[in-house]
Motif scaffolding. Structure first.
Motif, PDB file in Angstrom:
ATOM      1  N   ILE A  50       0.322   3.631  -6.391  1.00  0.00           N
ATOM      2  CA  ILE A  50      -0.674   4.304  -5.559  1.00  0.00           C
ATOM      3  C   ILE A  50      -1.229   3.308  -4.546  1.00  0.00           C
ATOM      4  O   ILE A  50      -1.614   2.195  -4.906  1.00  0.00           O
ATOM      5  N   MET A  51      -1.269   3.711  -3.274  1.00  0.00           N
ATOM      6  CA  MET A  51      -1.890   2.903  -2.227  1.00  0.00           C
ATOM      7  C   MET A  51      -2.821   3.791  -1.408  1.00  0.00           C
ATOM      8  O   MET A  51      -2.711   5.022  -1.463  1.00  0.00           O
ATOM      9  N   ILE A  52      -3.725   3.190  -0.658  1.00  0.00           N
ATOM     10  CA  ILE A  52      -4.628   3.925   0.226  1.00  0.00           C
ATOM     11  C   ILE A  52      -4.538   3.319   1.620  1.00  0.00           C
ATOM     12  O   ILE A  52      -4.631   2.100   1.787  1.00  0.00           O
ATOM     13  N   GLU A  64       8.592   5.110  -6.469  1.00  0.00           N
ATOM     14  CA  GLU A  64       7.876   5.995  -5.555  1.00  0.00           C
ATOM     15  C   GLU A  64       6.574   5.349  -5.094  1.00  0.00           C
ATOM     16  O   GLU A  64       5.930   4.613  -5.840  1.00  0.00           O
ATOM     17  N   VAL A  65       6.198   5.636  -3.859  1.00  0.00           N
ATOM     18  CA  VAL A  65       4.916   5.188  -3.326  1.00  0.00           C
ATOM     19  C   VAL A  65       4.097   6.410  -2.943  1.00  0.00           C
ATOM     20  O   VAL A  65       4.584   7.302  -2.242  1.00  0.00           O
ATOM     21  N   PHE A  66       2.862   6.453  -3.417  1.00  0.00           N
ATOM     22  CA  PHE A  66       1.937   7.534  -3.095  1.00  0.00           C
ATOM     23  C   PHE A  66       0.857   6.951  -2.195  1.00  0.00           C
ATOM     24  O   PHE A  66      -0.031   6.236  -2.667  1.00  0.00           O
ATOM     25  N   MET A  67       0.957   7.212  -0.895  1.00  0.00           N
ATOM     26  CA  MET A  67       0.013   6.658   0.078  1.00  0.00           C
ATOM     27  C   MET A  67      -1.035   7.714   0.389  1.00  0.00           C
ATOM     28  O   MET A  67      -0.749   8.744   1.002  1.00  0.00           O
ATOM     29  N   ARG A  69      -3.088  13.656   1.753  1.00  0.00           N
ATOM     30  CA  ARG A  69      -4.453  13.644   2.261  1.00  0.00           C
ATOM     31  C   ARG A  69      -5.437  13.564   1.094  1.00  0.00           C
ATOM     32  O   ARG A  69      -5.436  14.415   0.209  1.00  0.00           O
ATOM     33  N   MET A  70      -6.252  12.537   1.086  1.00  0.00           N
ATOM     34  CA  MET A  70      -7.275  12.392   0.050  1.00  0.00           C
ATOM     35  C   MET A  70      -8.353  11.453   0.568  1.00  0.00           C
ATOM     36  O   MET A  70      -8.062  10.446   1.200  1.00  0.00           O
ATOM     37  N   ALA A  82      -6.938   0.883  -3.954  1.00  0.00           N
ATOM     38  CA  ALA A  82      -6.389   1.785  -4.965  1.00  0.00           C
ATOM     39  C   ALA A  82      -6.344   1.140  -6.347  1.00  0.00           C
ATOM     40  O   ALA A  82      -6.527   1.820  -7.362  1.00  0.00           O
ATOM     41  N   ARG A  83      -6.081  -0.158  -6.405  1.00  0.00           N
ATOM     42  CA  ARG A  83      -6.021  -0.858  -7.690  1.00  0.00           C
ATOM     43  C   ARG A  83      -7.295  -0.636  -8.497  1.00  0.00           C
ATOM     44  O   ARG A  83      -7.254  -0.501  -9.723  1.00  0.00           O
ATOM     45  N   ASP A  84      -8.427  -0.571  -7.815  1.00  0.00           N
ATOM     46  CA  ASP A  84      -9.704  -0.493  -8.513  1.00  0.00           C
ATOM     47  C   ASP A  84     -10.239   0.915  -8.703  1.00  0.00           C
ATOM     48  O   ASP A  84     -10.993   1.171  -9.642  1.00  0.00           O
ATOM     49  N   VAL A  85      -9.880   1.846  -7.814  1.00  0.00           N
ATOM     50  CA  VAL A  85     -10.492   3.181  -7.881  1.00  0.00           C
ATOM     51  C   VAL A  85      -9.573   4.258  -8.435  1.00  0.00           C
ATOM     52  O   VAL A  85     -10.040   5.337  -8.815  1.00  0.00           O
ATOM     53  N   ALA A  86      -8.277   4.013  -8.480  1.00  0.00           N
ATOM     54  CA  ALA A  86      -7.343   5.011  -9.012  1.00  0.00           C
ATOM     55  C   ALA A  86      -7.488   5.122 -10.525  1.00  0.00           C
ATOM     56  O   ALA A  86      -8.102   4.263 -11.162  1.00  0.00           O
TER      57      ALA A  86
END
Length: 283
Positions: A26-28, A59-62, A88-89, A96-100
């Motif tokens: 997961i990335m933002i 897989e990458v979830f941006m 979209r989020m 993302a490392r801290d909030v996912a």
């Protein structure tokens, strides 16, 4: 999203090792002016290169806010055969490392999410920004989007970077972070440890004293020490006794050398050299 009213450990769920096979990353997409200057132009180029590299193997979830979603789609194209999902989020920043969610798994291979409270690394005490409501809601929003049943550990404050699991019952944390005044000041060390056992299915917590010098997250463990496999870690290190990091890393090494993991193993430590020259902001 199905909200669970039981507890992960009681349900037979555990936090896997960081090195275990997993579905994706997961990335933002960076945007917040307070963190990314000049329209985040260079940051987005860097995030693109990282996302492309990760997409070669998983897989990458941006995740991107509505006003930068199209920009993310445009920049992340052009890497044939390696799909990056742009979703979209909303969020307050790009950590993302801290909030996912923290994901936990049971013996049958089922995966569930854990939501913690997030308060920008310290809330009103020493938090890094004034408003964090979107980041605090991020884990639940992601779990709902992808259909993961979710355990809710709120109001317990924790970030993904403040814990590191070996997948066999041992968790690394730092005292500097988890005992900081801006996280869970009403809880004792023992009560914090019990929360970690309950929600992560772990059996032993290794409390390292410090993290990296001047780490504004109150010294997250993932910056200083990480499991590479059960019973084996890398530890950020310097031989320069005049470097402020020397005493901090040495205090961690002393703990690791005399402790055992949850399985009773002595821990093998690999010293990972830190840069000799401090990384500074240019003019």
């Amino acid at each position: 999203m199905k909200k669970l009213h039981t507890l992960p450990a009681a349900d037979g769920f555990r936090m896997p090792g960081e090195f275990e096979p997993h579905r994706g990353c997961i990335m933002i997409w960076p945007k917040r002016p307070g963190s990314w200057n000049y329209g985040a132009k260079k940051a987005r180029e860097a995030f693109k290169r990282v996302a492309w590299a990760i997409a070669e193997s998983e897989e990458v979830f941006m995740l991107a806010e509505a006003d930068v979603e199209e920009n993310a789609r445009e920049m992340l194209t052009g890497n044939p055969g390696h799909e990056i999902h742009v979703i979209r989020m909303e969020s307050d920043d790009a950590w993302a490392r801290d909030v996912a969610p923290t994901f936990v798994k049971d013996g049958a291979g089922r995966v569930r999410a854990v939501n913690w409270s997030f308060n920008a690394w310290g809330g009103s005490v020493d938090g890094l920004y004034a408003s964090w409501a979107l980041d605090d809601a991020f884990a639940k929003a992601f779990a709902a989007k992808y259909g993961y049943a979710c355990y809710d550990a709120a109001p317990f404050v924790l970030e993904g970077g403040s814990i590191h699991s070996d997948g066999e019952g041992t968790l690394l944390v730092t005292e500097a972070c988890l005992l900081s005044a801006g996280r869970n000041p009403g809880l004792t060390r023992e009560e914090i440890e019990e929360k970690l056992r309950t929600y992560l299915g772990i059996k032993k917590v290794l409390w390292l004293p410090r993290g990296i010098y001047q780490d504004e997250t109150n010294e997250h463990v993932d910056n200083i020490c990480a499991f590479v496999r059960p019973g084996e870690v890398v530890l950020a290190w310097t031989d320069d006794e005049t470097d402020p990091q020397y005493a901090m890393s040495k205090s961690c090494l002393e703990i690791l050398e005399r402790e055992t993991d949850a399985m009773g193993r002595k821990i093998k430590v690999h010293k990972l050299p830190i840069p000799k020259t401090p990384i500074c902001v240019t003019e």
